[in-house]
Motif scaffolding. Structure first.
Motif, mmCIF file in Angstrom:
data_model
loop_
_atom_site.group_PDB
_atom_site.id
_atom_site.type_symbol
_atom_site.label_atom_id
_atom_site.label_comp_id
_atom_site.label_asym_id
_atom_site.label_seq_id
_atom_site.Cartn_x
_atom_site.Cartn_y
_atom_site.Cartn_z
ATOM 1 N N UNK A 1 73.202 -37.488 -43.960
ATOM 2 C CA UNK A 1 74.625 -37.500 -44.314
ATOM 3 C C UNK A 1 75.467 -37.935 -43.113
ATOM 4 N N UNK A 2 75.128 -37.380 -41.950
ATOM 5 C CA UNK A 2 75.891 -37.706 -40.747
ATOM 6 C C UNK A 2 75.654 -39.145 -40.316
ATOM 7 N N UNK A 3 74.404 -39.614 -40.459
ATOM 8 C CA UNK A 3 74.112 -41.010 -40.124
ATOM 9 C C UNK A 3 74.998 -41.919 -40.953
ATOM 10 N N UNK A 4 75.113 -41.573 -42.211
ATOM 11 C CA UNK A 4 75.920 -42.381 -43.112
ATOM 12 C C UNK A 4 77.388 -42.343 -42.700
ATOM 13 N N UNK A 5 77.872 -41.134 -42.439
ATOM 14 C CA UNK A 5 79.291 -41.001 -42.078
ATOM 15 C C UNK A 5 79.612 -41.705 -40.784
ATOM 16 N N UNK A 6 78.736 -41.494 -39.781
ATOM 17 C CA UNK A 6 79.010 -42.043 -38.459
ATOM 18 C C UNK A 6 78.746 -43.539 -38.450
ATOM 19 N N UNK A 7 77.595 -43.925 -39.016
ATOM 20 C CA UNK A 7 77.190 -45.307 -38.936
ATOM 21 C C UNK A 7 77.988 -46.190 -39.878
ATOM 22 N N UNK B 1 73.293 -29.892 -33.757
ATOM 23 C CA UNK B 1 72.095 -30.700 -33.532
ATOM 24 C C UNK B 1 72.044 -31.906 -34.462
ATOM 25 N N UNK B 2 72.417 -31.690 -35.723
ATOM 26 C CA UNK B 2 72.366 -32.807 -36.668
ATOM 27 C C UNK B 2 73.345 -33.902 -36.261
ATOM 28 N N UNK B 3 74.524 -33.488 -35.821
ATOM 29 C CA UNK B 3 75.510 -34.487 -35.427
ATOM 30 C C UNK B 3 75.106 -35.193 -34.141
ATOM 31 N N UNK B 4 74.499 -34.433 -33.229
ATOM 32 C CA UNK B 4 74.022 -35.069 -32.001
ATOM 33 C C UNK B 4 72.959 -36.116 -32.325
ATOM 34 N N UNK B 5 72.011 -35.738 -33.168
ATOM 35 C CA UNK B 5 70.948 -36.677 -33.536
ATOM 36 C C UNK B 5 71.553 -37.936 -34.145
ATOM 37 N N UNK B 6 72.493 -37.742 -35.059
ATOM 38 C CA UNK B 6 73.094 -38.897 -35.723
ATOM 39 C C UNK B 6 73.835 -39.782 -34.720
ATOM 40 N N UNK B 7 74.547 -39.153 -33.791
ATOM 41 C CA UNK B 7 75.279 -39.940 -32.786
ATOM 42 C C UNK B 7 74.312 -40.702 -31.882
ATOM 43 N N UNK B 8 73.216 -40.048 -31.484
ATOM 44 C CA UNK B 8 72.270 -40.710 -30.577
ATOM 45 C C UNK B 8 71.585 -41.890 -31.254
ATOM 46 N N UNK B 9 71.425 -41.802 -32.562
ATOM 47 C CA UNK B 9 70.806 -42.926 -33.270
ATOM 48 C C UNK B 9 71.837 -44.015 -33.543
ATOM 49 N N UNK B 10 72.996 -43.603 -34.026
ATOM 50 C CA UNK B 10 73.945 -44.575 -34.565
ATOM 51 C C UNK B 10 74.773 -45.286 -33.503
ATOM 52 N N UNK B 11 75.149 -44.595 -32.450
ATOM 53 C CA UNK B 11 76.070 -45.226 -31.502
ATOM 54 C C UNK B 11 75.415 -46.398 -30.769
ATOM 55 N N UNK B 12 74.147 -46.292 -30.346
ATOM 56 C CA UNK B 12 73.512 -47.498 -29.790
ATOM 57 C C UNK B 12 73.473 -48.645 -30.804
ATOM 58 N N UNK B 13 73.144 -48.324 -32.056
ATOM 59 C CA UNK B 13 73.104 -49.381 -33.071
ATOM 60 C C UNK B 13 74.472 -50.029 -33.240
ATOM 61 N N UNK B 14 75.491 -49.184 -33.338
ATOM 62 C CA UNK B 14 76.841 -49.717 -33.514
ATOM 63 C C UNK B 14 77.246 -50.559 -32.312
#
Ligand SMILES: Nc1ncnc2c1ncn2[C@@H]1O[C@H](COP(=O)(O)OP(=O)(O)OP(=O)(O)O)[C@@H](O)[C@H]1O
Ligand SMILES: [Mg+2]
Lengths: 270, 265
Positions: free
Chosen positions: B51-57, B150-163
């Motif tokens: 859910x967070x990956x989707x929101x952030x990414x 933790x879930x938001x951190x994981x999503x940020x660590x994955x998505x922000x480099x991609x973005x």
């Protein structure tokens, strides 16, 4: 089951609980009475380990939870369920997901079984038609009842209710009162904080009265009715006090005449 | 309260503020350690992470693309002006790709994401805090740090480099648009030099930065949310703080990382 021993607690720089000791026996329904702001909610939160006492100990099912790490407290909390005063439903989840939350997290039951349990619990509080609504779409009383359903569905063996009937209409108040009574006959341990004396007398095995953070009374409903301590009598029946008596919350000697006059006068005082 | 400020001697006030700051640093560190520890211990709340990956990414895709586009276009215009006296206008893609990959892409994307995602995280957790939902989570036996931080951190660590990678590509593309339309630079020449300019250490630097920025955005926002006090007014304060502090930390850490890479490259 739950035992408070000489509990002191301050929040911020205010002393909230002063040397409170009482216990809740297994299978017992304990009612906590007390004025607004006297520390009732705080007592429930202590039992869940949401607050830690400054002094004294709290024992849950034989385990002293006072010094437990948060991680170990999660185990203890699984045995209890709390109905929060303002329901505290999860905004981002639907009613169905709120009610099934704990079962879902535990992952021991199948989705259908969880669904079934959620539906049963909601039916109990008369809300089985709003499964897919979000908390923001509910009225205050409905939220409260969803909160109760969430506690029921959790499968916990000890239930803590923070003013379960506040803000409910007479019919729902009666339904909740009956629910507590039925669970009581089934031997569920319950702690009920309430301002509603009728419900309190009806469901309680034993009651305590908290006045300004101190334990003012601990005993059965009959003992409470018979109790002649002035502080207790004042709480139970303020209207029976002599007319020159002012309730203690505003007995600070400052006259409230000017305020009331300003409201009553035909032209507003600017 | 202003009263304290007036009554208290300044020195005492300063000391008090210093200790407040120390306390914040301590709490922040503890929260970060617990959040990171949550990454390696189950449960992982995969659904929440998705859910967070989707929101952030997905949610930030559009704004970082716009950011990249305009950054690249402006760089091309400005770069051309700088290079003109040396007759080196056609090498503008070199300048664009290097500065975008190393600095502007990561920093600008992170600042935009801090504004969009960070404030969202902070205000969501903050309102959960003031409406007792965090306590309700704890009462249900769920660790709110794991579930929310933790879930938001994981999503940020994955998505922000991609973005950030997307921002970089769009920026170089934006530069190409300007180069084609206004500077009459040959496309083949532009792209050859754009890629030629990027060295391995630029790429490493360009990926380390978004990871660090992702950590900063997630942790500062979560900390701001969890430490909220004082009802709905507190939610506003936390949201603002998350934006201000993550921006400052992003810029400061950018400097430090750049310095670090210069020392070792
Ligand atoms: N987080 C907090 N920080 C400081 N003081 C607090 C906090 N929470 C509660 N208090 C104070 O603790 C006292 C007891 O609060 P509590 O919520 O337990 O009252 P209560 O008996 O449940 O009242 P009510 O019947 O109105 O719900 C109150 O005077 C309140 O001002
Ligand atoms: Mg209360």
């Amino acid at each position: 089951m739950i035992e408070y021993a000489n509990v002191w607690l301050s929040l911020g720089d205010r002393l909230i609980l002063k040397d409170v000791s009482f216990s809740v026996q297994p299978g017992e329904t304990r009612v906590i009475l007390g004025g607004s702001g006297s520390g009732k909610t705080t007592l429930l939160r202590l039992a869940l380990g949401l607050y830690r006492p400054d002094k004294g100990t709290i024992t849950v099912v034989g385990q002293d939870i006072t010094g437990l790490r948060e991680r170990d407290l999660f185990q203890v909390r699984q045995q209890m369920a709390m109905v929060f005063q303002d329901a505290a439903l999860f905004d981002s989840l639907s009613v169905r997901e709120n009610v099934g939350y704990r079962l879902w997290e535990q992952g021991l039951l199948s989705d259908e079984e969880i669904e079934q349990k959620a539906l049963e619990s909601l039916r109990f509080v008369g809300l089985d038609d709003i499964l897919d609504k979000m908390p923001a779409e509910l009225s205050g009383g409905m939220r409260k009842r969803v909160g109760i359903a969430r506690a029921l569905a959790s499968g916990a063996k000890t239930l803590l209710y923070d003013e379960p009937t506040a803000g409910l209409d007479p019919i729902n108040t009666c339904v909740i009162g009956r629910l507590i009574l039925r669970l009581k006959t089934m031997g569920v341990t319950q702690v009920v904080v309430t301002h509603d004396l009728d419900t309190a007398y009806r469901v309680a095995d034993r009651m305590i009265l908290i006045i300004k953070g101190r334990l003012a009374f601990d005993g059965t409903p009959d003992e409470l009715r018979a109790c002649d301590q002035p502080a207790v009598r004042e709480f139970l029946d303020p209207s029976s006090m002599p007319s020159e008596w002012t309730p203690s919350p505003n007995s600070n000697g400052i006259s409230d005449e000017p305020l009331l006059r300003s409201i009553a006068s035909p032209r507003s005082v600017s | 309260m202003p009263k304290d400020g007036v009554v208290m001697p300044t020195s005492l006030n300063l000391t008090a503020r210093f200790f407040d700051l120390l306390l914040i640093v301590q709490e922040f560190t503890i929260l970060s350690v617990q959040t990171v520890a949550g990454l390696v211990r189950p449960p992982w709340y995969l659904r929440e992470i998705m859910l967070q990956l989707d929101r952030i990414g997905v949610g930030s895709l559009f704004i970082v693309m716009l950011t990249g586009l305009f950054t690249g276009m402006v760089l091309a215009l400005q770069g051309a002006v700088q290079l003109e006296p040396y007759g080196a206008t056609m090498y503008v893609s070199r300048l664009i790709s290097e500065s975008v990959v190393r600095e502007l892409g990561p920093v600008l994307a992170a600042l935009m994401i801090a504004g969009r995602v960070g404030t969202g995280i902070a205000s969501e957790i903050a309102s959960m805090q003031v409406t007792e939902q965090i306590d309700a989570l704890r009462a249900e036996g769920t660790d709110p740090i794991k579930k929310l931080a933790t879930t938001r951190l994981a999503a940020c660590l994955i998505m922000i480099p991609l973005l950030t990678i997307i921002t970089n590509c769009i920026a170089i593309l934006g530069g190409w648009l300007v180069a084609r339309l206004y500077l009459a630079i040959d496309s083949y020449f532009y792209w050859t030099w754009a890629f030629e300019a990027i060295q391995l250490d630029d790429i490493v630097q360009g990926l380390v930065k978004p990871l660090v920025f992702g950590f900063i955005i997630a942790m500062v926002s979560c900390y701001a949310g969890f430490s909220t006090k004082g009802g709905t007014a507190g939610v506003g304060v936390s949201t603002t703080q998350s934006m201000v502090y993550s921006s400052i930390l992003i810029l400061a850490s950018d400097f430090l990382i750049t310095k670090f890479f210069m020392a070792f490259a």
